[in-house]
Design a protein around this motif. Structure first.
Motif, mmCIF file in Angstrom:
data_model
loop_
_atom_site.group_PDB
_atom_site.id
_atom_site.type_symbol
_atom_site.label_atom_id
_atom_site.label_comp_id
_atom_site.label_asym_id
_atom_site.label_seq_id
_atom_site.Cartn_x
_atom_site.Cartn_y
_atom_site.Cartn_z
ATOM 1 N N TYR A 124 41.770 64.429 46.490
ATOM 2 C CA TYR A 124 41.441 64.202 45.083
ATOM 3 C C TYR A 124 40.702 65.431 44.541
ATOM 4 O O TYR A 124 39.480 65.517 44.596
ATOM 5 N N ASP A 183 52.706 67.236 47.474
ATOM 6 C CA ASP A 183 53.551 66.288 46.753
ATOM 7 C C ASP A 183 52.736 65.518 45.724
ATOM 8 O O ASP A 183 53.036 65.521 44.548
ATOM 9 N N GLU A 184 51.704 64.846 46.198
ATOM 10 C CA GLU A 184 50.841 64.066 45.322
ATOM 11 C C GLU A 184 49.642 63.571 46.118
ATOM 12 O O GLU A 184 49.664 63.564 47.350
ATOM 13 N N ASP A 185 48.594 63.148 45.408
ATOM 14 C CA ASP A 185 47.443 62.545 46.072
ATOM 15 C C ASP A 185 47.842 61.209 46.670
ATOM 16 O O ASP A 185 48.644 60.467 46.076
ATOM 17 N N ARG A 186 47.285 60.903 47.811
ATOM 18 C CA ARG A 186 47.405 59.542 48.340
ATOM 19 C C ARG A 186 46.375 58.704 47.604
ATOM 20 O O ARG A 186 45.198 59.025 47.581
ATOM 21 N N ARG A 187 46.791 57.644 46.998
ATOM 22 C CA ARG A 187 45.895 56.798 46.206
ATOM 23 C C ARG A 187 45.327 55.658 47.047
ATOM 24 O O ARG A 187 44.642 54.780 46.532
ATOM 25 N N LEU A 188 45.587 55.659 48.349
ATOM 26 C CA LEU A 188 45.214 54.531 49.199
ATOM 27 C C LEU A 188 43.719 54.232 49.195
ATOM 28 O O LEU A 188 43.322 53.068 49.177
#
Length: 191
Positions: free
Chosen positions: A41, A143-148
């Protein structure tokens, strides 16, 4: 060879702000385990001035950084280029933990993107800023942040967060104090 800088100049600031991940390293004063934590993040890191940075400390499985900083204050933050020109930037310094009970917390937390599960803000006064080549760091695509982590925190109510922190964040793996009982209450708002 590493180049030492007297402050966070514009080039270093641009490099740091472009990175999607950074690493935080701390250790207890004597014995115990060295800890390295990856942080994602990109909106959880802020440069406050030429020698001071801060990051948003979110719920996690341990409390090593908080425990180590309260033990001795030593911290290193590292950024590595996984795309573009090779570079590694290390920020060495003294860190401190700012919890929601602290007066400056409300001002600091506004510097970051919205995240649930905020435990504290870590503020670091840099006493050494260096960069080095990073020639062996591989190219990697973002690719993208992991939102977990955010999703996990969103699913927990106040009592569940309090219980989780009491179980997992009261002391480090080496038995150093972490979050005090009054610090395990979750912030009632997002950052």
């Amino acid at each position: 060879m590493a180049k030492v800088h007297d402050k966070l100049n514009d080039r270093l600031r641009q490099f740091i702000s472009a990175q999607q991940v950074y690493f935080v390293a701390t250790a207890p004063e004597t014995g115990g385990h060295v800890n390295v934590s990856p942080k994602g993040y990109s909106d959880t890191f802020a440069i406050l001035d030429d020698l001071t940075v801060a990051y948003l400390d979110l719920d996690g499985s341990g409390v090593e950084t908080i425990s180590h900083l309260r033990d001795n204050g030593r911290i290193t933050i590292m950024f590595a280029a996984f795309s573009g020109p090779p570079n590694i930037v290390r920020l060495y310094g003294r860190g401190r933990v700012v919890t929601p009970q602290d007066e400056e917390f409300d001002t600091l937390v506004k510097l970051f993107g919205p995240h649930p599960g905020v435990r504290s803000v870590i503020v670091v006064e840099c006493d050494r800023i260096s960069d080095s080549c990073g020639f062996s760091v591989p190219f990697m695509n973002f690719d993208e942040d992991r939102r977990l982590l955010d999703e996990w925190a969103e699913r927990k109510d106040v009592q569940q967060k309090r219980a989780y922190r009491a179980k997992n964040n009261r002391e480090s793996i080496d038995g150093l104090p972490g979050l005090a009982p009054e610090e395990t209450d979750p912030v009632a708002r997002r950052s």
